[in-house]
Motif scaffolding. Structure first.
Motif, PDB file in Angstrom:
ATOM      1  N   ALA A 122       1.481  -0.643   1.218  1.00  0.00           N
ATOM      2  CA  ALA A 122       1.802  -1.889   1.073  1.00  0.00           C
ATOM      3  C   ALA A 122       3.279  -2.262   0.749  1.00  0.00           C
ATOM      4  CB  ALA A 122       0.808  -2.792   0.173  1.00  0.00           C
ATOM      5  N   SER A 123       3.774  -3.219   1.047  1.00  0.00           N
ATOM      6  CA  SER A 123       5.202  -3.367   0.624  1.00  0.00           C
ATOM      7  C   SER A 123       5.504  -4.846   0.071  1.00  0.00           C
ATOM      8  CB  SER A 123       6.254  -3.287   1.627  1.00  0.00           C
ATOM      9  OG  SER A 123       5.738  -4.432   2.781  1.00  0.00           O
ATOM     10  N   ASN A 124       6.444  -4.912  -1.144  1.00  0.00           N
ATOM     11  CA  ASN A 124       6.437  -6.155  -1.542  1.00  0.00           C
ATOM     12  C   ASN A 124       8.227  -5.998  -1.882  1.00  0.00           C
ATOM     13  OD1 ASN A 124       7.007  -8.313  -3.125  1.00  0.00           O
ATOM     14  ND2 ASN A 124       5.552  -7.951  -4.813  1.00  0.00           N
ATOM     15  N   TRP A 125       8.969  -6.858  -1.018  1.00  0.00           N
ATOM     16  CA  TRP A 125      10.242  -6.819  -1.219  1.00  0.00           C
ATOM     17  C   TRP A 125      10.600  -5.348  -0.716  1.00  0.00           C
ATOM     18  CZ3 TRP A 125      12.787 -11.316  -1.124  1.00  0.00           C
ATOM     19  CH2 TRP A 125      12.158 -12.503  -1.453  1.00  0.00           C
ATOM     20  N   PHE A 126      11.395  -4.607  -1.457  1.00  0.00           N
ATOM     21  CA  PHE A 126      12.075  -3.523  -1.013  1.00  0.00           C
ATOM     22  C   PHE A 126      11.303  -2.058  -1.714  1.00  0.00           C
ATOM     23  CE2 PHE A 126      15.612  -6.293  -1.113  1.00  0.00           C
ATOM     24  CZ  PHE A 126      15.759  -6.191   0.105  1.00  0.00           C
ATOM     25  N   ARG A 127       9.822  -2.410  -2.001  1.00  0.00           N
ATOM     26  CA  ARG A 127       9.138  -1.405  -2.560  1.00  0.00           C
ATOM     27  C   ARG A 127       7.949  -1.139  -1.536  1.00  0.00           C
ATOM     28  NH1 ARG A 127       7.467  -4.274  -7.924  1.00  0.00           N
ATOM     29  NH2 ARG A 127       7.410  -5.640  -6.448  1.00  0.00           N
ATOM     30  N   VAL A 128       7.471   0.195  -1.549  1.00  0.00           N
ATOM     31  CA  VAL A 128       6.298   0.695  -0.546  1.00  0.00           C
ATOM     32  C   VAL A 128       5.620   1.543  -1.511  1.00  0.00           C
ATOM     33  CG1 VAL A 128       5.664   1.801   1.275  1.00  0.00           C
ATOM     34  CG2 VAL A 128       7.593   0.708   1.489  1.00  0.00           C
ATOM     35  N   ARG A 129       4.389   1.233  -1.611  1.00  0.00           N
ATOM     36  CA  ARG A 129       3.586   1.686  -2.658  1.00  0.00           C
ATOM     37  C   ARG A 129       2.084   1.978  -1.973  1.00  0.00           C
ATOM     38  NH1 ARG A 129       7.176   2.056  -5.627  1.00  0.00           N
ATOM     39  NH2 ARG A 129       7.706   0.485  -7.348  1.00  0.00           N
ATOM     40  N   PRO A 130       1.606   3.414  -2.068  1.00  0.00           N
ATOM     41  CA  PRO A 130       0.035   3.627  -1.539  1.00  0.00           C
ATOM     42  C   PRO A 130      -1.149   3.158  -2.429  1.00  0.00           C
ATOM     43  CG  PRO A 130       1.022   5.359  -2.993  1.00  0.00           C
ATOM     44  CD  PRO A 130       2.063   4.311  -2.847  1.00  0.00           C
ATOM     45  N   TYR A 131      -1.998   2.628  -1.675  1.00  0.00           N
ATOM     46  CA  TYR A 131      -3.437   2.320  -2.094  1.00  0.00           C
ATOM     47  C   TYR A 131      -4.581   2.680  -1.597  1.00  0.00           C
ATOM     48  CZ  TYR A 131      -0.498  -1.205  -4.599  1.00  0.00           C
ATOM     49  OH  TYR A 131       0.590  -1.803  -5.452  1.00  0.00           O
ATOM     50  N   HIS A 132      -5.740   2.861  -2.135  1.00  0.00           N
ATOM     51  CA  HIS A 132      -6.979   2.769  -1.316  1.00  0.00           C
ATOM     52  C   HIS A 132      -7.153   1.681  -0.829  1.00  0.00           C
ATOM     53  CE1 HIS A 132      -7.670   5.951  -4.541  1.00  0.00           C
ATOM     54  NE2 HIS A 132      -8.115   6.706  -3.464  1.00  0.00           N
ATOM     55  N   TYR A 133      -8.064   1.600   0.274  1.00  0.00           N
ATOM     56  CA  TYR A 133      -8.333   0.283   1.095  1.00  0.00           C
ATOM     57  C   TYR A 133      -8.885  -0.637   0.094  1.00  0.00           C
ATOM     58  CZ  TYR A 133     -12.825   2.044   2.367  1.00  0.00           C
ATOM     59  OH  TYR A 133     -14.115   2.652   2.244  1.00  0.00           O
ATOM     60  N   ARG A 134      -9.977  -0.253  -0.720  1.00  0.00           N
ATOM     61  CA  ARG A 134     -10.666  -0.849  -1.767  1.00  0.00           C
ATOM     62  C   ARG A 134      -9.980  -1.386  -2.795  1.00  0.00           C
ATOM     63  NH1 ARG A 134     -14.846   3.505  -1.500  1.00  0.00           N
ATOM     64  NH2 ARG A 134     -16.147   2.875   0.162  1.00  0.00           N
ATOM     65  N   CYS A 135      -8.867  -0.740  -3.261  1.00  0.00           N
ATOM     66  CA  CYS A 135      -8.083  -1.314  -4.373  1.00  0.00           C
ATOM     67  C   CYS A 135      -7.107  -2.208  -3.775  1.00  0.00           C
ATOM     68  CB  CYS A 135      -7.232  -0.076  -4.949  1.00  0.00           C
ATOM     69  SG  CYS A 135      -8.271   1.204  -5.666  1.00  0.00           S
ATOM     70  N   PHE A 136      -6.422  -1.970  -2.643  1.00  0.00           N
ATOM     71  CA  PHE A 136      -5.668  -3.081  -1.784  1.00  0.00           C
ATOM     72  C   PHE A 136      -6.561  -4.326  -1.914  1.00  0.00           C
ATOM     73  CE2 PHE A 136      -3.838  -5.145   1.838  1.00  0.00           C
ATOM     74  CZ  PHE A 136      -2.348  -5.186   0.976  1.00  0.00           C
ATOM     75  N   GLU A 137      -7.490  -4.263  -1.356  1.00  0.00           N
ATOM     76  CA  GLU A 137      -8.562  -5.625  -1.329  1.00  0.00           C
ATOM     77  C   GLU A 137      -8.474  -6.248  -2.809  1.00  0.00           C
ATOM     78  OE1 GLU A 137     -12.400  -4.716   0.290  1.00  0.00           O
ATOM     79  OE2 GLU A 137     -11.562  -4.490   2.413  1.00  0.00           O
ATOM     80  N   LYS A 138      -8.800  -5.596  -3.718  1.00  0.00           N
ATOM     81  CA  LYS A 138      -8.778  -6.248  -5.113  1.00  0.00           C
ATOM     82  C   LYS A 138      -7.725  -6.700  -5.627  1.00  0.00           C
ATOM     83  CE  LYS A 138     -12.437  -2.711  -6.745  1.00  0.00           C
ATOM     84  NZ  LYS A 138     -12.437  -1.606  -7.484  1.00  0.00           N
ATOM     85  N   LEU A 139      -6.511  -5.944  -5.169  1.00  0.00           N
ATOM     86  CA  LEU A 139      -4.962  -6.210  -5.538  1.00  0.00           C
ATOM     87  C   LEU A 139      -4.763  -7.514  -4.740  1.00  0.00           C
ATOM     88  CD1 LEU A 139      -2.143  -5.414  -6.837  1.00  0.00           C
ATOM     89  CD2 LEU A 139      -1.587  -4.672  -4.665  1.00  0.00           C
ATOM     90  N   SER A 140      -5.054  -7.721  -3.575  1.00  0.00           N
ATOM     91  CA  SER A 140      -4.657  -8.874  -2.822  1.00  0.00           C
ATOM     92  C   SER A 140      -5.505 -10.027  -3.406  1.00  0.00           C
ATOM     93  CB  SER A 140      -4.864  -8.790  -1.351  1.00  0.00           C
ATOM     94  OG  SER A 140      -6.339  -8.504  -1.126  1.00  0.00           O
ATOM     95  N   GLN A 141      -6.839 -10.039  -3.877  1.00  0.00           N
ATOM     96  CA  GLN A 141      -7.629 -10.889  -4.596  1.00  0.00           C
ATOM     97  C   GLN A 141      -6.929 -11.481  -5.638  1.00  0.00           C
ATOM     98  OE1 GLN A 141     -11.586  -9.652  -4.673  1.00  0.00           O
ATOM     99  NE2 GLN A 141     -11.782  -9.664  -2.592  1.00  0.00           N
TER     100      GLN A 141
END
Length: 117
Positions: free
Chosen positions: A22-41
């Motif tokens: 996932a990216s936020n401005w100029f950063r790219v970070r790796p996540y598990h798909y479940r962790c990304f769902e939690k982060l986006s919530q």
């Protein structure tokens, strides 16, 4: 340095099947798909919004931006403003390339009997 660590739960990402970059401005970070769902919530603001780079969304974005870049840089549709738009449209393409070469290339595509955490 191990780049296959989820930035949410700090556990190892074992294969590409569970990886979301996932990216936020100029950063790219790796996540598990479940962790990304939690982060986006958890993130509600526009400035703190993480957008996925890999997957179908990233592929469609890269294809559209590649078409826009090609049209703007080859033609003279908007003059110098069109050239600037073409260069700015390269940003998601560079993010996708960084995601692939830094995170995805080092992981196997799928592990059959992986241990769950």
């Amino acid at each position: 340095m191990n780049t296959n660590i989820c930035r949410y739960c700090y556990k190892e990402i074992q294969d590409r099947d569970e990886l979301v970059t996932a990216s936020n401005w100029f950063r790219v970070r790796p996540y598990h798909y479940r962790c990304f769902e939690k982060l986006s919530q958890e993130t509600e603001t526009v400035g703190g919004n993480w957008t996925p780079v890999n997957g179908m969304t990233g592929l469609v974005t890269v294809i559209l931006m590649l078409i826009l870049t090609t049209v703007m840089l080859i033609s003279n549709i908007l003059g110098m403003i069109g050239d600037l738009l073409g260069v700015l449209a390269l940003y998601p393409i560079f993010l996708r390339m960084i995601s692939y070469f830094v995170f995805e290339m080092r992981l196997p595509k799928y592990i059959e009997n992986k241990r769950r955490h």
